[in-house]
Design an enzyme around this catalytic site. Structure first.
Site, PDB file in Angstrom:
ATOM      1  N   ARG A   1      30.367  31.311  49.338  1.00 42.25           N
ATOM      2  CA  ARG A   1      30.584  32.189  48.197  1.00 42.25           C
ATOM      3  C   ARG A   1      31.523  31.537  47.174  1.00 42.25           C
ATOM      4  O   ARG A   1      31.350  31.710  45.968  1.00 42.25           O
ATOM      5  CB  ARG A   1      31.131  33.543  48.652  1.00 42.25           C
ATOM      6  N   ALA A   2      32.521  30.805  47.649  1.00 45.45           N
ATOM      7  CA  ALA A   2      33.470  30.179  46.732  1.00 45.45           C
ATOM      8  C   ALA A   2      32.772  29.191  45.801  1.00 45.45           C
ATOM      9  O   ALA A   2      33.081  29.126  44.600  1.00 45.45           O
ATOM     10  CB  ALA A   2      34.579  29.476  47.518  1.00 45.45           C
TER      11      ALA A   2
END
Length: 680
Positions: A275-276
């Site tokens: 997700r980052a």
């Protein structure tokens, strides 16, 4: 409607404003978490953002804000016929910390669903926030069951309401904005990762800037409409810039070079999942569009990393969020364009690289110990006789009662679960058994107020005897309001865990105090995971003090523990009496919150007249009030006097040694502490 404070009138807080504006440009960034002390314009900035958001077109009369161009085919108000949309301002919907589940996701009319088969649905806050902003103030205090619902909606872009086979689904895509004060406790990791960006805010220390903040706030309070009118031109210009950046966003190019920098940065900082990387890519693209550029640069990637990674670096609640900017710059350089790396080929003096030796990781290691030293050094206590006449004398060369410097805590470990006996009704958590809105069904009662959890079989049983008298003729069941039954459920509650820590000279041996702090730190981690409140009372010398009043911030308790000095006599009675005062006040504040008293001591009592008798009377006060208690026995050495066990009996609780506190050191993972005056 009151006039909101203009966004452009906010003084300073550059990171806060940038994080919000980037989400206005690209809602796909995933929202922003604003962390900071109270009184730093967090809520003001979030509420002001709504006025800058573009208007949305909705289907007329649709309670779920469907887009007329592509309406939701599963909309409860649908299907929608082709019609011209109407425009309205984007909404900012606030989710109160104490909101009910029905208020968040909506409520289904169970009576009509059973008797008529009609999905009569009243939308909740998630429906109101669709295509707008969902704002959660004090998001770190949000109850777990609401967090779960919020996570599901944020992940799927839809909200599901299911009750006894009747289900309703509607779209719920929103910009999630949360504000929090870290002093009140940290955020659950699953929700923390759902926020695309995080920003830290603090009050300015510049005198001129603080003066300007006060001047503008007073002017706004005196005449909100006039103040807003003076900033109307700046607000219009900012709104137009947001619209221009939104229009430019689809044309922004994210090249392979900067994409490699993003991936290398996330890998270098060891963030979990992917997700980052995605959030950084979207944030860097939004930064380029905000600057009016059609290509993402390394500077955009750097700024995106500073906004998207700090909160994803936390490994436990005691880690401070942040990013090593030197390491970030080096990573970006190493993963940068190829021509930059060619300059390093053949370099006789290559860059030395970062200092990888000493600073990584947090503290808390076990201090060095002498080989073969299986017993602690002589204990430093006062010269007043202790409970045992043959207790160890003071070490030579040390003055009795001298204060010792704080020692580091040993490595924390997974602790055995301690719970309060009986069935409580406190705030939802993960420690002790309680009647809750969620959990396993244990029975049925007549509902008091609105029905929230239907007990289907009990409802059918109540309605069945009356079907003939009610003239039932079809297949449907004739159900009246009096037939409905509310399900009673049993789950877990959070408790107030009050630590009473002996910091006297008898605990001052370096090995022992390091182990004691490690044990308390482990219990604090356990309290964080079980959603407890914690408090800390320490006693040493001649008195006891409340080192930390009851709070949800376990990292504040850990900070107090780290700096805890030791030395002096052992006023055990004073520590127990101070704990009694703290619990008395907390019972007045919240009668439903059940406390768990954890006394960390070797059981000695010295100083003053009759210290042992005073400690016994103080312990029996807790026993008389039914306070659940456990004594963590810190006594060490070959010969043990069993004083902590005697204290536990006076408290009406139980005693465990430091070794027994470990979850993997004994058979049986759960041990309920007992409270006096309660029936077995």
């Amino acid at each position: 409607m009151s006039t909101p404070y203009p966004f452009t009138a906010i003084v300073g807080q550059d990171d806060l404003r940038l994080g919000l504006l980037l989400n206005a440009v690209s809602p796909a960034v995933g929202g922003v978490l604003v962390r900071g002390e109270k009184g730093t314009a967090k809520s003001t900035a979030v509420r002001a953002l709504a006025a800058l958001m573009p208007e949305v077109f909705v289907v007329p009369g649709c309670r779920f804000s469907c887009d007329p161009v592509s309406p939701d085919p599963a909309c409860p108000d649908g299907p929608h016929a082709e019609a011209a949309g109407v425009s309205r301002a984007a909404r900012t919907v606030e989710l109160p910390v104490g909101a009910s589940e029905d208020r968040l996701v909506g409520a289904l009319d169970i009576e009509r669903a059973l008797s008529e088969g009609v999905k009569a649905f009243e939308p909740g806050l998630l429906a109101d926030a669709h295509r707008g902003i969902l704002y959660v103030d004090e998001v770190n205090l949000l109850h777990d069951h609401l967090v779960d619902l919020l996570l599901d909606a944020a992940a799927m872009g839809a909200s599901y309401v299911e009750r006894e086979g009747v289900s309703v689904r509607h779209a719920a895509r929103f910009l999630l904005v949360g504000t929090m004060n870290p002093e009140e406790g940290e955020l659950r990791p699953q929700l923390l990762d759902r926020f695309g960006l995080t920003v830290e805010v603090a009050a300015s220390r510049d005198t001129d800037e603080r003066v300007e903040v006060v001047r503008r706030r007073l002017a706004y309070d005196d005449d909100p409409e006039g103040f807003a009118a003076r900033w109307a031109e700046e607000e219009t210009a900012l709104r137009e810039r947001i619209a221009a950046a939104r229009a430019l966003l689809p044309r922004v190019v994210l090249g392979d070079g900067v994409l490699r920098q993003i991936a290398a940065t996330c890998a270098a900082f060891e963030v979990d999942g992917m997700r980052a990387d995605i959030v950084m890519a979207r944030t860097a693209t939004a930064l380029a569009a905000w600057a009016g550029r059609e290509e993402v640069t390394a500077d955009d990637v750097r700024q995106a990393a500073l906004l998207a990674l700090p909160h994803r670096r936390r490994r436990n609640p005691f880690d401070a969020p942040g990013l090593d900017e030197d390491k970030l710059d080096q990573t970006l350089d190493e993963a940068g364009p190829q021509e930059n790396q060619e300059n390093n080929d053949g370099d006789d003096d290559p860059d030395p690289g970062p200092d990888g030796g000493g600073d990584g990781g947090g503290g808390g290691g076990v201090p060095p110990q002498a080989d073969g030293d299986r017993t602690p050094p002589p204990e430093e206590d006062d010269d007043t006789p202790s409970q045992a006449p043959d207790s160890a004398p003071d070490a030579p060369g040390r003055s009795a009662g001298a204060e010792q410097q704080p020692v580091a805590a040993a490595e924390p470990f997974r602790t055995k679960m301690l719970s309060v006996p009986g069935l409580g009704e406190g705030a939802a958590g993960r420690r002790s058994r309680a009647r809750t809105a969620h959990g396993r069904t244990t029975g049925a009662v007549r509902p008091q107020g609105a029905l929230t959890k239907l007990h289907l079989s009990a409802t059918v049983q109540a309605a069945a005897p009356h079907q003939r008298s009610r003239g039932r003729s079809g297949r449907g069941l004739v159900v009246r309001r009096d037939d409905l039954r509310q399900a009673t459920r049993e789950g877990r509650e959070g408790n107030l865990v009050l630590f009473v820590v002996d910091a006297s000279g008898s605990m001052a041996a370096r090995q022992r105090m390091s182990a004691v702090k490690g044990a308390v730190l482990s219990l604090l981690l356990d309290a964080y995971q079980r959603r407890d409140k914690v408090g800390l009372v320490t006693f040493r010398g001649k008195e006891a003090e409340v080192a930390l009043p009851p709070t949800s911030s376990v990292d504040a308790a850990a900070a107090r523990l780290e700096s805890l000095p030791t030395g002096g006599r052992t006023p055990l009675a004073a520590g127990l009496l101070r704990a009694h005062d703290v619990l008395r006040v907390e019972r007045l504040r919240d009668p439903s919150c059940r406390p768990l008293l954890v006394v960390v001591t070797d059981g000695r009592a010295t100083g003053g007249p009759e210290p042992v008798a005073l400690a016994g009377r103080a312990a029996r006060l807790h026993q008389a009030e039914g306070t659940a208690s456990v004594v963590v026995d810190c006594e060490s050495g070959y010969v043990r006097l069993g004083l902590a066990g005697e204290l536990a009996r006076e408290l009406g609780g139980t005693a465990v040694t430091l070794d027994e506190l470990r979850a993997d050191s004994i058979a049986g993972l759960v041990k309920d502490v007992t409270a006096a005056g309660r029936a077995a």
